[in-house]
Design a protein around this motif. Sequence first.
Motif, PDB file in Angstrom:
ATOM      1  N   MET A   1       0.818  -1.206   0.000  1.00 38.43           N
ATOM      2  CA  MET A   1       0.000   0.000   0.000  1.00 38.43           C
ATOM      3  C   MET A   1       0.855   1.260   0.000  1.00 38.43           C
ATOM      4  SD  MET A   1      -3.108  -0.190  -0.489  1.00 38.43           S
ATOM      5  CE  MET A   1      -4.408   0.798   0.105  1.00 38.43           C
ATOM      6  N   SER A   2       2.018   1.201   0.628  1.00 38.08           N
ATOM      7  CA  SER A   2       2.857   2.398   0.673  1.00 38.08           C
ATOM      8  C   SER A   2       3.365   2.779  -0.715  1.00 38.08           C
ATOM      9  CB  SER A   2       4.018   2.211   1.648  1.00 38.08           C
ATOM     10  OG  SER A   2       4.904   1.222   1.180  1.00 38.08           O
ATOM     11  N   ASP A   3       3.531   1.784  -1.618  1.00 42.91           N
ATOM     12  CA  ASP A   3       3.938   2.082  -2.990  1.00 42.91           C
ATOM     13  C   ASP A   3       2.833   2.857  -3.713  1.00 42.91           C
ATOM     14  OD1 ASP A   3       6.390   0.854  -2.684  1.00 42.91           O
ATOM     15  OD2 ASP A   3       5.757  -1.033  -3.617  1.00 42.91           O
ATOM     16  N   LEU A   4       1.588   2.410  -3.541  1.00 43.43           N
ATOM     17  CA  LEU A   4       0.457   3.104  -4.147  1.00 43.43           C
ATOM     18  C   LEU A   4       0.354   4.528  -3.590  1.00 43.43           C
ATOM     19  CD1 LEU A   4      -2.091   3.278  -5.882  1.00 43.43           C
ATOM     20  CD2 LEU A   4      -3.344   2.220  -3.984  1.00 43.43           C
ATOM     21  N   GLN A   5       0.513   4.666  -2.297  1.00 43.29           N
ATOM     22  CA  GLN A   5       0.449   5.990  -1.663  1.00 43.29           C
ATOM     23  C   GLN A   5       1.533   6.907  -2.241  1.00 43.29           C
ATOM     24  OE1 GLN A   5      -1.852   7.104   0.468  1.00 43.29           O
ATOM     25  NE2 GLN A   5      -0.893   9.087   0.806  1.00 43.29           N
ATOM     26  N   SER A   6       2.700   6.379  -2.407  1.00 43.40           N
ATOM     27  CA  SER A   6       3.810   7.163  -2.957  1.00 43.40           C
ATOM     28  C   SER A   6       3.526   7.579  -4.402  1.00 43.40           C
ATOM     29  CB  SER A   6       5.105   6.352  -2.876  1.00 43.40           C
ATOM     30  OG  SER A   6       6.167   7.064  -3.430  1.00 43.40           O
ATOM     31  N   ILE A   7       3.012   6.660  -5.198  1.00 43.35           N
ATOM     32  CA  ILE A   7       2.657   6.978  -6.585  1.00 43.35           C
ATOM     33  C   ILE A   7       1.572   8.056  -6.614  1.00 43.35           C
ATOM     34  CG2 ILE A   7       1.554   6.057  -8.672  1.00 43.35           C
ATOM     35  CD1 ILE A   7       3.008   3.365  -8.001  1.00 43.35           C
ATOM     36  N   ASP A   8       0.534   7.878  -5.785  1.00 40.99           N
ATOM     37  CA  ASP A   8      -0.552   8.859  -5.709  1.00 40.99           C
ATOM     38  C   ASP A   8      -0.026  10.245  -5.342  1.00 40.99           C
ATOM     39  OD1 ASP A   8      -2.967   7.707  -6.473  1.00 40.99           O
ATOM     40  OD2 ASP A   8      -3.423   6.951  -4.467  1.00 40.99           O
ATOM     41  N   GLU A   9       0.838  10.301  -4.364  1.00 43.75           N
ATOM     42  CA  GLU A   9       1.399  11.580  -3.919  1.00 43.75           C
ATOM     43  C   GLU A   9       2.223  12.229  -5.029  1.00 43.75           C
ATOM     44  OE1 GLU A   9       3.526  10.686  -0.307  1.00 43.75           O
ATOM     45  OE2 GLU A   9       1.661  10.348   0.821  1.00 43.75           O
ATOM     46  N   ASN A  10       3.043  11.436  -5.701  1.00 41.73           N
ATOM     47  CA  ASN A  10       3.879  11.970  -6.780  1.00 41.73           C
ATOM     48  C   ASN A  10       3.030  12.488  -7.941  1.00 41.73           C
ATOM     49  OD1 ASN A  10       6.388  11.587  -5.549  1.00 41.73           O
ATOM     50  ND2 ASN A  10       6.491   9.465  -6.236  1.00 41.73           N
ATOM     51  N   GLY A 146      -6.712  19.158  -6.089  1.00 40.80           N
ATOM     52  CA  GLY A 146      -5.929  18.680  -4.955  1.00 40.80           C
ATOM     53  C   GLY A 146      -6.695  18.064  -3.803  1.00 40.80           C
ATOM     54  N   VAL A 147      -7.937  17.635  -4.041  1.00 43.39           N
ATOM     55  CA  VAL A 147      -8.715  17.071  -2.937  1.00 43.39           C
ATOM     56  C   VAL A 147      -8.838  15.552  -2.986  1.00 43.39           C
ATOM     57  CG1 VAL A 147      -9.992  19.195  -2.493  1.00 43.39           C
ATOM     58  CG2 VAL A 147     -10.934  17.488  -4.069  1.00 43.39           C
ATOM     59  N   HIS A 148      -8.318  14.942  -4.067  1.00 49.95           N
ATOM     60  CA  HIS A 148      -8.331  13.482  -4.193  1.00 49.95           C
ATOM     61  C   HIS A 148      -7.047  12.996  -4.828  1.00 49.95           C
ATOM     62  CE1 HIS A 148     -12.290  12.110  -2.983  1.00 49.95           C
ATOM     63  NE2 HIS A 148     -12.862  13.082  -3.675  1.00 49.95           N
ATOM     64  N   TYR A 149      -6.669  11.801  -4.430  1.00 51.08           N
ATOM     65  CA  TYR A 149      -5.601  11.083  -5.117  1.00 51.08           C
ATOM     66  C   TYR A 149      -6.182  10.494  -6.399  1.00 51.08           C
ATOM     67  CZ  TYR A 149      -3.185  11.120  -0.591  1.00 51.08           C
ATOM     68  OH  TYR A 149      -2.572  11.491   0.577  1.00 51.08           O
ATOM     69  N   LEU A 150      -5.310  10.207  -7.356  1.00 53.54           N
ATOM     70  CA  LEU A 150      -5.771   9.597  -8.601  1.00 53.54           C
ATOM     71  C   LEU A 150      -6.455   8.259  -8.328  1.00 53.54           C
ATOM     72  CD1 LEU A 150      -6.036   9.668 -11.655  1.00 53.54           C
ATOM     73  CD2 LEU A 150      -3.767   8.619 -11.809  1.00 53.54           C
ATOM     74  N   SER A 151      -5.946   7.465  -7.398  1.00 53.10           N
ATOM     75  CA  SER A 151      -6.584   6.170  -7.118  1.00 53.10           C
ATOM     76  C   SER A 151      -7.992   6.347  -6.544  1.00 53.10           C
ATOM     77  CB  SER A 151      -5.721   5.308  -6.193  1.00 53.10           C
ATOM     78  OG  SER A 151      -5.547   5.931  -4.940  1.00 53.10           O
ATOM     79  N   ASP A 152      -8.223   7.416  -5.777  1.00 50.58           N
ATOM     80  CA  ASP A 152      -9.578   7.712  -5.273  1.00 50.58           C
ATOM     81  C   ASP A 152     -10.529   7.934  -6.441  1.00 50.58           C
ATOM     82  OD1 ASP A 152      -8.372   7.879  -2.728  1.00 50.58           O
ATOM     83  OD2 ASP A 152      -8.342  10.074  -2.744  1.00 50.58           O
ATOM     84  N   VAL A 153     -10.041   8.690  -7.417  1.00 52.97           N
ATOM     85  CA  VAL A 153     -10.851   9.024  -8.589  1.00 52.97           C
ATOM     86  C   VAL A 153     -11.085   7.787  -9.452  1.00 52.97           C
ATOM     87  CG1 VAL A 153     -10.862  10.371 -10.732  1.00 52.97           C
ATOM     88  CG2 VAL A 153     -10.196  11.454  -8.574  1.00 52.97           C
ATOM     89  N   LEU A 154     -10.045   6.993  -9.655  1.00 56.92           N
ATOM     90  CA  LEU A 154     -10.199   5.795 -10.492  1.00 56.92           C
ATOM     91  C   LEU A 154     -11.185   4.805  -9.882  1.00 56.92           C
ATOM     92  CD1 LEU A 154      -6.512   5.245 -11.670  1.00 56.92           C
ATOM     93  CD2 LEU A 154      -8.423   6.237 -12.961  1.00 56.92           C
TER      94      LEU A 154
END
Length: 175
Positions: A1-10, A146-154
């Motif tokens: 999960m930390s990899d996904l979080q890092s990708i989302d943040e970047n 800036g209110v959602h990560y891309l994974s939230d949107v997907l």
Amino acid sequence: MSDLQSIDENILLWVQENLRSEKLTPAIKTLTRLGDYGLLWIVFSLALMINKKTRKTGTMSLLSICLCFLINNMILKNVVDRDRPYDVLEELKILIDRQPDSSFPSGHAANSLASAIVFYKMFEKKTGIGILIAGFVMALSRVYVGVHYLSDVLVGIGVGIFSGLSVCKFAKKKK
């Protein structure tokens, strides 16, 4: 999960630094506000219910929004309870007000695609494709502001597509 979080943040920080512009931002902010609480889609659906010829489409759209609310807000947001990106990334500058609920999944994305899928299935192709594109743009606007990560949107898009197609399939069986 930390990899996904890092990708989302970047991705969010990349969007902030490379895609935001003074000319585009007012339009995106307006578009994203139109999706607050599914308002644009609800009003459009209610308007369709006035005319007997489009009443079924309006009803189906409203049902798909209700299904999204059940899946997103009653189940997924409570189970996952993901922090909003601006609560995690100090360097992220949000372009709209802070949001009252958790981040995952995006309700804007879910509602937009739920209604857009119904309209795509029920309207002439040219109109349906235009509305579908608008739904995707509204969904992606949440990353831009800036209110959602891309994974939230997907995932929100996925919930919306599932909801819209489910209602269309159910309505087809009831003919």
